[in-house]
Design a protein around this motif. Structure first.
Motif, PDB file in Angstrom:
ATOM      1  N   LYS A 153     -17.791-127.375 -14.488  1.00 36.46           N
ATOM      2  CA  LYS A 153     -18.265-128.324 -14.661  1.00 36.46           C
ATOM      3  C   LYS A 153     -17.298-129.296 -14.282  1.00 36.46           C
ATOM      4  O   LYS A 153     -17.830-130.639 -14.655  1.00 36.46           O
ATOM      5  CB  LYS A 153     -19.069-128.686 -15.868  1.00 36.46           C
ATOM      6  CG  LYS A 153     -19.592-127.585 -16.481  1.00 36.46           C
ATOM      7  CD  LYS A 153     -19.760-127.176 -17.650  1.00 36.46           C
ATOM      8  CE  LYS A 153     -20.709-126.132 -18.017  1.00 36.46           C
ATOM      9  NZ  LYS A 153     -21.784-126.106 -18.754  1.00 36.46           N
ATOM     10  N   MET A 154     -16.448-129.877 -13.766  1.00 36.56           N
ATOM     11  CA  MET A 154     -14.908-130.608 -13.310  1.00 36.56           C
ATOM     12  C   MET A 154     -15.942-131.235 -12.077  1.00 36.56           C
ATOM     13  O   MET A 154     -16.723-130.950 -10.490  1.00 36.56           O
ATOM     14  CB  MET A 154     -13.958-129.584 -12.097  1.00 36.56           C
ATOM     15  CG  MET A 154     -13.360-131.184 -12.155  1.00 36.56           C
ATOM     16  SD  MET A 154     -11.520-129.988 -11.492  1.00 36.56           S
ATOM     17  CE  MET A 154     -10.812-128.965 -12.064  1.00 36.56           C
ATOM     18  N   ALA A 155     -16.435-132.526 -11.754  1.00 39.21           N
ATOM     19  CA  ALA A 155     -16.786-133.110 -11.238  1.00 39.21           C
ATOM     20  C   ALA A 155     -16.037-133.608 -10.201  1.00 39.21           C
ATOM     21  O   ALA A 155     -14.673-133.018 -10.248  1.00 39.21           O
ATOM     22  CB  ALA A 155     -16.279-135.004 -11.525  1.00 39.21           C
ATOM     23  N   ASP A 156     -16.709-133.617  -8.647  1.00 37.07           N
ATOM     24  CA  ASP A 156     -16.222-133.215  -7.138  1.00 37.07           C
ATOM     25  C   ASP A 156     -15.050-133.570  -6.895  1.00 37.07           C
ATOM     26  O   ASP A 156     -14.241-133.488  -5.955  1.00 37.07           O
ATOM     27  CB  ASP A 156     -17.211-134.213  -6.488  1.00 37.07           C
ATOM     28  CG  ASP A 156     -18.815-132.635  -6.323  1.00 37.07           C
ATOM     29  OD1 ASP A 156     -18.069-131.503  -7.245  1.00 37.07           O
ATOM     30  OD2 ASP A 156     -19.314-133.019  -6.031  1.00 37.07           O
ATOM     31  N   GLU A 157     -15.305-135.518  -6.927  1.00 37.41           N
ATOM     32  CA  GLU A 157     -13.822-135.885  -7.235  1.00 37.41           C
ATOM     33  C   GLU A 157     -12.663-135.286  -7.973  1.00 37.41           C
ATOM     34  O   GLU A 157     -11.349-135.382  -7.286  1.00 37.41           O
ATOM     35  CB  GLU A 157     -14.365-137.746  -7.388  1.00 37.41           C
ATOM     36  CG  GLU A 157     -12.901-138.280  -7.110  1.00 37.41           C
ATOM     37  CD  GLU A 157     -13.159-139.974  -7.685  1.00 37.41           C
ATOM     38  OE1 GLU A 157     -12.241-141.057  -7.628  1.00 37.41           O
ATOM     39  OE2 GLU A 157     -14.340-140.255  -8.114  1.00 37.41           O
ATOM     40  N   ASN A 158     -12.416-135.110  -9.192  1.00 42.57           N
ATOM     41  CA  ASN A 158     -11.409-134.356  -9.803  1.00 42.57           C
ATOM     42  C   ASN A 158     -10.473-132.485  -9.274  1.00 42.57           C
ATOM     43  O   ASN A 158      -9.761-132.727  -9.328  1.00 42.57           O
ATOM     44  CB  ASN A 158     -11.816-134.553 -11.484  1.00 42.57           C
ATOM     45  CG  ASN A 158     -10.780-134.510 -12.230  1.00 42.57           C
ATOM     46  OD1 ASN A 158      -9.549-134.184 -11.975  1.00 42.57           O
ATOM     47  ND2 ASN A 158     -11.133-133.670 -13.776  1.00 42.57           N
ATOM     48  N   LEU A 159     -11.707-132.287  -8.794  1.00 42.09           N
ATOM     49  CA  LEU A 159     -12.289-131.395  -7.845  1.00 42.09           C
ATOM     50  C   LEU A 159     -10.934-131.734  -6.384  1.00 42.09           C
ATOM     51  O   LEU A 159      -9.887-130.886  -6.441  1.00 42.09           O
ATOM     52  CB  LEU A 159     -12.944-129.951  -7.971  1.00 42.09           C
ATOM     53  CG  LEU A 159     -12.973-128.676  -7.088  1.00 42.09           C
ATOM     54  CD1 LEU A 159     -12.136-128.427  -8.219  1.00 42.09           C
ATOM     55  CD2 LEU A 159     -14.178-128.358  -6.897  1.00 42.09           C
ATOM     56  N   ALA A 160     -11.588-132.383  -6.003  1.00 43.66           N
ATOM     57  CA  ALA A 160     -11.056-132.712  -5.159  1.00 43.66           C
ATOM     58  C   ALA A 160      -9.610-132.974  -4.632  1.00 43.66           C
ATOM     59  O   ALA A 160      -8.264-132.878  -4.321  1.00 43.66           O
ATOM     60  CB  ALA A 160     -11.706-133.729  -3.944  1.00 43.66           C
ATOM     61  N   ASN A 161      -9.349-134.556  -6.175  1.00 44.82           N
ATOM     62  CA  ASN A 161      -8.127-134.511  -5.627  1.00 44.82           C
ATOM     63  C   ASN A 161      -7.523-133.061  -6.779  1.00 44.82           C
ATOM     64  O   ASN A 161      -5.433-132.310  -6.287  1.00 44.82           O
ATOM     65  CB  ASN A 161      -8.120-135.467  -7.106  1.00 44.82           C
ATOM     66  CG  ASN A 161      -8.701-136.867  -6.726  1.00 44.82           C
ATOM     67  OD1 ASN A 161      -8.481-137.020  -4.860  1.00 44.82           O
ATOM     68  ND2 ASN A 161      -9.149-137.286  -7.584  1.00 44.82           N
ATOM     69  N   ASN A 162      -8.173-132.199  -7.389  1.00 49.09           N
ATOM     70  CA  ASN A 162      -6.591-131.186  -7.708  1.00 49.09           C
ATOM     71  C   ASN A 162      -6.639-130.160  -6.466  1.00 49.09           C
ATOM     72  O   ASN A 162      -5.376-129.665  -6.299  1.00 49.09           O
ATOM     73  CB  ASN A 162      -7.686-130.064  -9.068  1.00 49.09           C
ATOM     74  CG  ASN A 162      -6.980-130.667 -10.557  1.00 49.09           C
ATOM     75  OD1 ASN A 162      -5.835-131.200 -10.556  1.00 49.09           O
ATOM     76  ND2 ASN A 162      -7.947-131.332 -10.871  1.00 49.09           N
ATOM     77  N   LEU A 163      -7.290-130.007  -5.508  1.00 51.64           N
ATOM     78  CA  LEU A 163      -7.613-129.603  -4.682  1.00 51.64           C
ATOM     79  C   LEU A 163      -6.017-130.225  -3.710  1.00 51.64           C
ATOM     80  O   LEU A 163      -5.202-128.790  -2.902  1.00 51.64           O
ATOM     81  CB  LEU A 163      -8.667-128.902  -4.260  1.00 51.64           C
ATOM     82  CG  LEU A 163      -9.581-128.338  -4.506  1.00 51.64           C
ATOM     83  CD1 LEU A 163     -10.330-128.252  -3.402  1.00 51.64           C
ATOM     84  CD2 LEU A 163      -8.856-126.686  -4.195  1.00 51.64           C
ATOM     85  N   VAL A 164      -6.331-130.888  -3.423  1.00 50.52           N
ATOM     86  CA  VAL A 164      -5.363-131.767  -2.546  1.00 50.52           C
ATOM     87  C   VAL A 164      -3.826-131.812  -2.824  1.00 50.52           C
ATOM     88  O   VAL A 164      -2.740-131.288  -2.671  1.00 50.52           O
ATOM     89  CB  VAL A 164      -5.286-133.393  -2.373  1.00 50.52           C
ATOM     90  CG1 VAL A 164      -3.848-133.982  -1.963  1.00 50.52           C
ATOM     91  CG2 VAL A 164      -6.504-133.868  -1.325  1.00 50.52           C
ATOM     92  N   VAL A 165      -3.942-131.299  -4.564  1.00 53.28           N
ATOM     93  CA  VAL A 165      -2.395-131.589  -4.904  1.00 53.28           C
ATOM     94  C   VAL A 165      -2.158-129.669  -4.970  1.00 53.28           C
ATOM     95  O   VAL A 165      -0.463-130.025  -4.583  1.00 53.28           O
ATOM     96  CB  VAL A 165      -2.184-131.898  -6.569  1.00 53.28           C
ATOM     97  CG1 VAL A 165      -1.013-131.121  -7.112  1.00 53.28           C
ATOM     98  CG2 VAL A 165      -2.438-132.683  -6.803  1.00 53.28           C
ATOM     99  N   HIS A 166      -2.882-128.860  -4.521  1.00 49.91           N
ATOM    100  CA  HIS A 166      -2.786-127.550  -4.304  1.00 49.91           C
ATOM    101  C   HIS A 166      -2.368-127.222  -3.634  1.00 49.91           C
ATOM    102  O   HIS A 166      -1.600-127.082  -3.319  1.00 49.91           O
ATOM    103  CB  HIS A 166      -3.467-126.520  -5.246  1.00 49.91           C
ATOM    104  CG  HIS A 166      -3.273-125.104  -4.849  1.00 49.91           C
ATOM    105  ND1 HIS A 166      -2.768-124.641  -5.786  1.00 49.91           N
ATOM    106  CD2 HIS A 166      -3.482-124.302  -4.457  1.00 49.91           C
ATOM    107  CE1 HIS A 166      -2.522-123.316  -5.665  1.00 49.91           C
ATOM    108  NE2 HIS A 166      -2.999-123.503  -4.657  1.00 49.91           N
ATOM    109  N   ILE A 167      -2.819-127.749  -2.231  1.00 50.45           N
ATOM    110  CA  ILE A 167      -2.913-127.338  -0.665  1.00 50.45           C
ATOM    111  C   ILE A 167      -1.804-127.883  -0.344  1.00 50.45           C
ATOM    112  O   ILE A 167      -0.904-127.529   0.191  1.00 50.45           O
ATOM    113  CB  ILE A 167      -4.083-127.891  -0.003  1.00 50.45           C
ATOM    114  CG1 ILE A 167      -5.226-127.039  -0.769  1.00 50.45           C
ATOM    115  CG2 ILE A 167      -3.730-127.822   1.570  1.00 50.45           C
ATOM    116  CD1 ILE A 167      -6.381-127.637  -0.049  1.00 50.45           C
TER     117      ILE A 167
END
Length: 161
Positions: free
Chosen positions: A120-134
């Motif tokens: 249920k993570m918001a898109d913006e939060n998900l995008a930020n987490n993906l950037v940190v992971h990638i």
């Protein structure tokens, strides 16, 4: 896959056994419509005919076994001025695996990050987490304790309603 297999017919070492200029032009029209105009596609077809003859007779070009080597050889020998559309196509084909790999890497990261708990993570939060992971190689350089200390130092962030 059809793009890569058809583009491999451009390699002179294969002696152009299964080469068909019209097939290459159809694929260019299908996969690279933003990079090649209709005139460019016609010009590419016209450049492919003398290219096959030139590459079949030239000693330097006969021994080439990859698209990257072919592109380098055409530029080094000055043939990029004659076969400019072929060189443009080769440059696009050579970068194709890199583009595909980064997209696959992003989707793999998405699969790791977006678990059932984070569904249920918001898109913006998900995008930020993906950037940190990638980009974790870059993120590893940061001292997270210092980031947390700076965040706490900023104080209360509640919005006034």
């Amino acid at each position: 896959m059809d793009l890569l297999s058809t583009s491999a017919t451009l390699i002179p070492r294969n002696r152009f056994k299964s080469f068909k200029g019209s097939d290459i032009c159809k694929l260019v029209k299908k996969y690279y419509p933003a990079d090649f105009t209709q005139q460019d596609i016609y010009g590419l077809e016209q450049q492919l005919k003398p290219f096959v003859v030139d590459a079949s007779n030239d000693g330097e070009l006969k021994n080439i076994s990859t698209l990257t080597e072919l592109c380098h050889c055409l530029v080094e020998t000055g043939r990029d001025a004659i076969y400019n559309l072929i060189v443009r196509l080769l440059q696009l084909l050579v970068t194709l695996p890199v583009c595909t790999a980064s997209a696959e890497r992003a989707f793999s990261s998405l699969k790791i990050i977006k678990t059932r708990l984070r569904n249920k993570m918001a898109d913006e939060n998900l995008a930020n987490n993906l950037v940190v992971h990638i980009e974790r190689e870059i993120a590893e350089k940061y001292n997270f304790e210092a980031v947390l200390t700076e965040f706490k130092r900023k104080g209360d962030r509640k919005a006034d309603l």
